[in-house]
Design a protein around this motif. Sequence first.
Motif, PDB file in Angstrom:
ATOM      1  N   TYR A  71       7.658  16.965  59.228  1.00  0.00           N
ATOM      2  CA  TYR A  71       6.468  17.553  58.632  1.00  0.00           C
ATOM      3  C   TYR A  71       6.649  17.613  57.121  1.00  0.00           C
ATOM      4  O   TYR A  71       7.718  17.991  56.632  1.00  0.00           O
ATOM      5  N   TYR A 119      10.425  23.809  58.328  1.00  0.00           N
ATOM      6  CA  TYR A 119      11.485  23.606  59.318  1.00  0.00           C
ATOM      7  C   TYR A 119      12.802  23.152  58.694  1.00  0.00           C
ATOM      8  O   TYR A 119      13.886  23.472  59.208  1.00  0.00           O
ATOM      9  N   ARG A 169       3.052  25.136  52.380  1.00  0.00           N
ATOM     10  CA  ARG A 169       3.756  23.851  52.317  1.00  0.00           C
ATOM     11  C   ARG A 169       3.567  23.149  50.971  1.00  0.00           C
ATOM     12  O   ARG A 169       4.334  22.263  50.623  1.00  0.00           O
ATOM     13  N   GLU A 179       1.368  18.974  61.382  1.00  0.00           N
ATOM     14  CA  GLU A 179       1.958  20.259  61.731  1.00  0.00           C
ATOM     15  C   GLU A 179       0.896  21.205  62.279  1.00  0.00           C
ATOM     16  O   GLU A 179       1.124  21.901  63.276  1.00  0.00           O
ATOM     17  N   ASP A 227      -0.034  20.325  65.817  1.00  0.00           N
ATOM     18  CA  ASP A 227       1.009  20.732  66.767  1.00  0.00           C
ATOM     19  C   ASP A 227       0.988  22.237  67.001  1.00  0.00           C
ATOM     20  O   ASP A 227       1.247  22.709  68.113  1.00  0.00           O
ATOM     21  N   PRO A 262      11.760  20.961  64.115  1.00  0.00           N
ATOM     22  CA  PRO A 262      10.576  21.807  63.968  1.00  0.00           C
ATOM     23  C   PRO A 262      10.465  22.790  65.134  1.00  0.00           C
ATOM     24  O   PRO A 262      10.763  22.447  66.286  1.00  0.00           O
TER      25      PRO A 262
END
Length: 519
Positions: free
Chosen positions: A15, A165, A248, A256, A259, A483
């Motif tokens: 990610y 992560y 981020r 990301e 998910d 992750p």
Amino acid sequence: MAGGAFAPTSGGKEYPGKFTFRVFFTCLFAATGGLIFGYDLGISGGVTSMDVFLKDFFPDVYQKESSVKPSDDQYCKFDSQILTLFTSSLYLAALVSSIGASMATRTYGRRPTMMTSGLLFAAGAIVNGLAKNVVMLIVGRLLLGFGIGCANQSVPIYLSEVAPYKYRGALNMMFQLFITIGILIANSLNYAFARLIGGDMAWRLSLGGAIVPGLIILLGSCFLPDTPNSEIERGNYERAKDLLLKLRDVDNVDEEFNDLVEASEKAKLVKHAWLNIFKRKYRPQLVFAFCIPMFQQLTGMNVIVFYAPVLFKTIGFGSNASLLSSLITGFVNMVATFVSIFTVDKLGRRKLFLMGGTQMLICQVVITIAIAMKFGVSGNPGVISGTYAGAVVAFICVYVAGFAWSWGPLGWLVPSEIFPLEVRSAAQSINVAVNMIFTFVIAQIFTAMLCHLKFGLFICFAVCVVIMSIFIYKLLPETKGVPIEEMTIVWRNHPHWSKYFDEDDAKFETSKAKDIASA
């Protein structure tokens, strides 16, 4: 802000995400929740070694301690179940509150639970600081425990979900860092108040001072966002994506985010997390949710932390000298935690567990031999030289350092990162509950065990370290750089744990969120 010592690792999906000031300070302020646990660990042992506190609330213990001569059995002079109940009652309250906190974090979010922890802890500090009798002390301890249970349940999850992560290990370990800072502050205040102020005001300031870390996490949480996972879990998709973009610091977080949405959709199918967590497919992680916090306590570290002044008085230090010695070990504990922060995402979890365990084992053997040679089974040490006492403290410091960069921070990191979203809050509650159960048991029986097992107590802890190191070596997969929503893959590929997953689970876990993203 560059990664620097927070070295990124790879594994599983990649990610995009940067190590920014925003994510660092968000995790920093959240991690201050560790202050309340650390402060209490340090403060309780200090006040129970203050003669004026014992005289006011535990006169029988004070009488017994003051009447013990150097030629008497030093192992048994603090053996009192009422005194240990003062220390250990908090952990029963933390156990109960952690279960309620799991439902609160899932329903209302991580941040409100963190705020509640600060409020309860501050209330307990006020009651303890104004205590007139043992009942008020216990009530105050229960309120402190409720606050600690909420913090220990919510903060590690918050950190694991907010952190990129690649840096999750280092940022999550700031929780343990603040625990050690809390311990050091408590040890410093105990020593300063006992030496400079004395009298009733010394222990009242020590206990009442807990209001400060309580207010820090209460007020600090007011300025924190909730986690993207928590926002999605409560249906706030736009807010979650906007927050993820800010954390981020990249233009595209679709993979990301998708998910996370997929994990949330799966979590919605689980209506009763406390029932589902015992299903076969969660059993590998569940084993570690039980065993890691259990083993963390069986290292004997918390005996050193909250009974350090008592332990040092037992081996011949005076009251203020014992507080100074525990202050030294508290400083070592804090400094050594930085080792794990700077290495966990380079070396991995398994290596730190095993290296720290080896260091603790060697020190426990040396400490056992030193105490056995001087105190024997009679508990009569004769004249204790400064060289001997200093050597014991030195090896205790090396032992503390071994714990501080391995089982201390990893005991909170690993359980918070290995569970899927649908059972994560319930799993963290189990982790905290088991931690508190064994902390309670160790705290309640330590002085009795020291009295009856003598130096053999440290042999028991050494045997436990051997067992837990073998357990980690054989059964724990490496989770660095994976992750958090892809963690199940690690367990499914492990030679021992793969048998707990069927094909349907595998297909679901590795599927993409394309349908959800296009809806």
